[in-house]
Scaffold this active site. Sequence first.
Site, PDB file in Angstrom:
ATOM      1  N   GLY A  20       0.844  -1.199   0.000  1.00 26.24           N
ATOM      2  CA  GLY A  20       0.000   0.000   0.000  1.00 26.24           C
ATOM      3  C   GLY A  20       0.871   1.238   0.000  1.00 26.24           C
ATOM      4  N   GLY A  25       2.142   5.065   3.393  1.00 27.32           N
ATOM      5  CA  GLY A  25       2.958   3.894   3.059  1.00 27.32           C
ATOM      6  C   GLY A  25       4.225   4.292   2.325  1.00 27.32           C
ATOM      7  N   VAL A  85      -3.015   0.319   4.246  1.00 24.52           N
ATOM      8  CA  VAL A  85      -4.206   0.560   3.432  1.00 24.52           C
ATOM      9  C   VAL A  85      -5.278   1.162   4.332  1.00 24.52           C
ATOM     10  CG1 VAL A  85      -3.658  -1.328   1.842  1.00 24.52           C
ATOM     11  CG2 VAL A  85      -5.119  -1.785   3.820  1.00 24.52           C
ATOM     12  N   LYS A  86      -6.365   1.586   3.718  1.00 27.81           N
ATOM     13  CA  LYS A  86      -7.442   2.229   4.475  1.00 27.81           C
ATOM     14  C   LYS A  86      -7.978   1.266   5.547  1.00 27.81           C
ATOM     15  CE  LYS A  86     -11.396   5.046   3.192  1.00 27.81           C
ATOM     16  NZ  LYS A  86     -12.658   4.502   3.531  1.00 27.81           N
ATOM     17  N   ALA A  87      -8.226   1.806   6.749  1.00 22.81           N
ATOM     18  CA  ALA A  87      -8.741   0.950   7.826  1.00 22.81           C
ATOM     19  C   ALA A  87     -10.073   0.334   7.414  1.00 22.81           C
ATOM     20  CB  ALA A  87      -8.918   1.786   9.088  1.00 22.81           C
ATOM     21  N   SER A 139       1.500   7.721  14.203  1.00 26.68           N
ATOM     22  CA  SER A 139       1.040   9.108  14.173  1.00 26.68           C
ATOM     23  C   SER A 139       2.122  10.041  13.660  1.00 26.68           C
ATOM     24  CB  SER A 139       0.622   9.564  15.570  1.00 26.68           C
ATOM     25  OG  SER A 139       0.227  10.923  15.513  1.00 26.68           O
ATOM     26  N   GLY A 141       1.238  12.072  10.595  1.00 24.16           N
ATOM     27  CA  GLY A 141       0.879  12.509   9.254  1.00 24.16           C
ATOM     28  C   GLY A 141       1.991  12.203   8.260  1.00 24.16           C
ATOM     29  N   LYS A 193      -3.466   4.385  19.972  1.00 18.54           N
ATOM     30  CA  LYS A 193      -3.554   5.346  18.855  1.00 18.54           C
ATOM     31  C   LYS A 193      -4.948   5.982  18.801  1.00 18.54           C
ATOM     32  CE  LYS A 193      -2.555   7.872  15.410  1.00 18.54           C
ATOM     33  NZ  LYS A 193      -3.343   7.882  14.262  1.00 18.54           N
ATOM     34  N   HIS A 196      -5.090   8.534  21.397  1.00 16.94           N
ATOM     35  CA  HIS A 196      -4.284   9.660  20.904  1.00 16.94           C
ATOM     36  C   HIS A 196      -5.164  10.548  20.023  1.00 16.94           C
ATOM     37  CE1 HIS A 196      -2.112  11.540  17.555  1.00 16.94           C
ATOM     38  NE2 HIS A 196      -1.092  11.709  18.367  1.00 16.94           N
ATOM     39  N   ASN A 197      -5.899   9.930  19.131  1.00 13.11           N
ATOM     40  CA  ASN A 197      -6.736  10.709  18.224  1.00 13.11           C
ATOM     41  C   ASN A 197      -7.895  11.391  18.952  1.00 13.11           C
ATOM     42  OD1 ASN A 197      -5.024   9.616  16.308  1.00 13.11           O
ATOM     43  ND2 ASN A 197      -6.635   9.297  14.816  1.00 13.11           N
ATOM     44  N   GLU A 200      -6.493  14.265  20.397  1.00  8.94           N
ATOM     45  CA  GLU A 200      -6.255  15.206  19.277  1.00  8.94           C
ATOM     46  C   GLU A 200      -7.543  15.987  18.950  1.00  8.94           C
ATOM     47  OE1 GLU A 200      -4.287  13.458  15.703  1.00  8.94           O
ATOM     48  OE2 GLU A 200      -6.005  14.220  14.597  1.00  8.94           O
TER      49      GLU A 200
END
Length: 485
Positions: A20, A25, A85-87, A139, A141, A193, A196-197, A200
Amino acid sequence: MAGPLGRLGAVAKAALGVFGLGVMGRNLARNMASRGLAVAVYNRTRSRTEEMLAEYGNEGDFRPAWDVASLIAALERPRRILVMVKAGEAVDQAVAELRPHLEAGDVVVDGGNSNFRDTRRRAAALEAEGLRFLGTGISGGEEGALRGPSLMPGGTPEAYQLLEPIFISIAARKDGMPCCAYMGSDGAGHYVKMVHNGIEYADIQLIAEAHDLLRRIGGLGPDEQAAVFREWNQGDLDSYLIAISAEVLGRHDPRTGRPLVEVIRDEAEQKGTGKWTSQEALELGVPVSAITEAVFARFLSAQRERRVEAARLLPGPPPVGVAPERLVEDVRRALYASKVVAYAQGFEQLAAASAAFGWGLDLGTVATIWRAGCIIRARFLDRIREAYRERGDLPSLLLAPYFREVVADAQAAWRRVVGLAVEAGVAVPAFSSALAYYDGYRCDRGPASLIQGLRDYFGAHTYRRVDAEGSFHTRWGDDGIEVPA
Ligand code: 6PG
């Protein structure tokens, strides 16, 4: 059999494969290659691999693979494959495609924002077949992925050991310490995570509310606010999100010349990790009110058409004006105190989840790996780290000496800001819910006795007494006699 020349000509296999090549990635692969690792790269859409090689191929030792079998064949054993890849569904599909090519001991790493419940399921399924699975929160970005993210891996210790040297080499560092540590078994990494978000979301909502107060009560324009945020970033509030708030507020739209923040629609989007944090907190019974208000505030912001109509129909109070200097300092203090509450709630959720799922999470370590690389990196994470290093079983960050002092110092300003917002009709759900939490938390005799009385009245749900053990029920309609339940 390969002769000596054949052996000389043989190229060592790749250390890891990235499945990905979206922006995360691709940048993680580039980060690994920049540390001297040979990285096999694969994307279902061939053109994306070609583009990556055309643009970055000369940066390091990339081994393109055009199908899953050759991706696996390019890897040293045991194979390490990082799925980016996308969750959701796409992760299951990637695992299903990899599965037939893997052998016992190989490890699949999911580096997306997967739901930890999916991670638990996937880990159990693969481990039952002798394979390994490492659910890893990443994390930072695009930039973090490339230069050094914060990594939150969860799975078996054996799976982690296989990835540890690579993860440590690509992670961000703070004071020489890598922002990567083993979090715990199965879904621990993705849970950390997720929280964390959630934090955020709260952080961002608090910043947005501070901006609104400065704008609507203080009358400060975006450029003036950019200067305020820059200054705040020199002190206790020093953090990535405050720094980039100054950047965003100071940016002008090249099309119109107007401050960009005035051109962007006031509708916040979301991909779901904040909502999951609230949902999971509800499951555990942990009051993460600041995080949840942040999620709700995004929902309300998204109802733009309704808000525009309501703005015409629903009256508010007359405007309130305050000297901007005083307001700026009060908002700074209120922001810091509210932020402390949001983190206290998030860490409490982590402690509760760790107990419920048996992860043995070390909260000091969580704070340590959030100090750099990730979106919520902030100076005050050093303080959180110290607080948990001093007392690992701290019931709430609010009780740590440093944070007790912060909120005590801030509380007069915090109350003024929330009061002023109410008077002026400016919605500050995160500021006010954080303050309400603080007041609720420090209350040794709350009003829930009446809730219990009402529940017992209409449903005989029973109550407990302050002066005796056991449950009791009052015969409300008859003689008022209290009976043991
Ligand atoms: C990170 C971020 C990232 C997240 C975005 C967007 O740690 O790098 O948390 O994982 O996807 O911040 O999240 P929303 O779209 O839900 O705001």
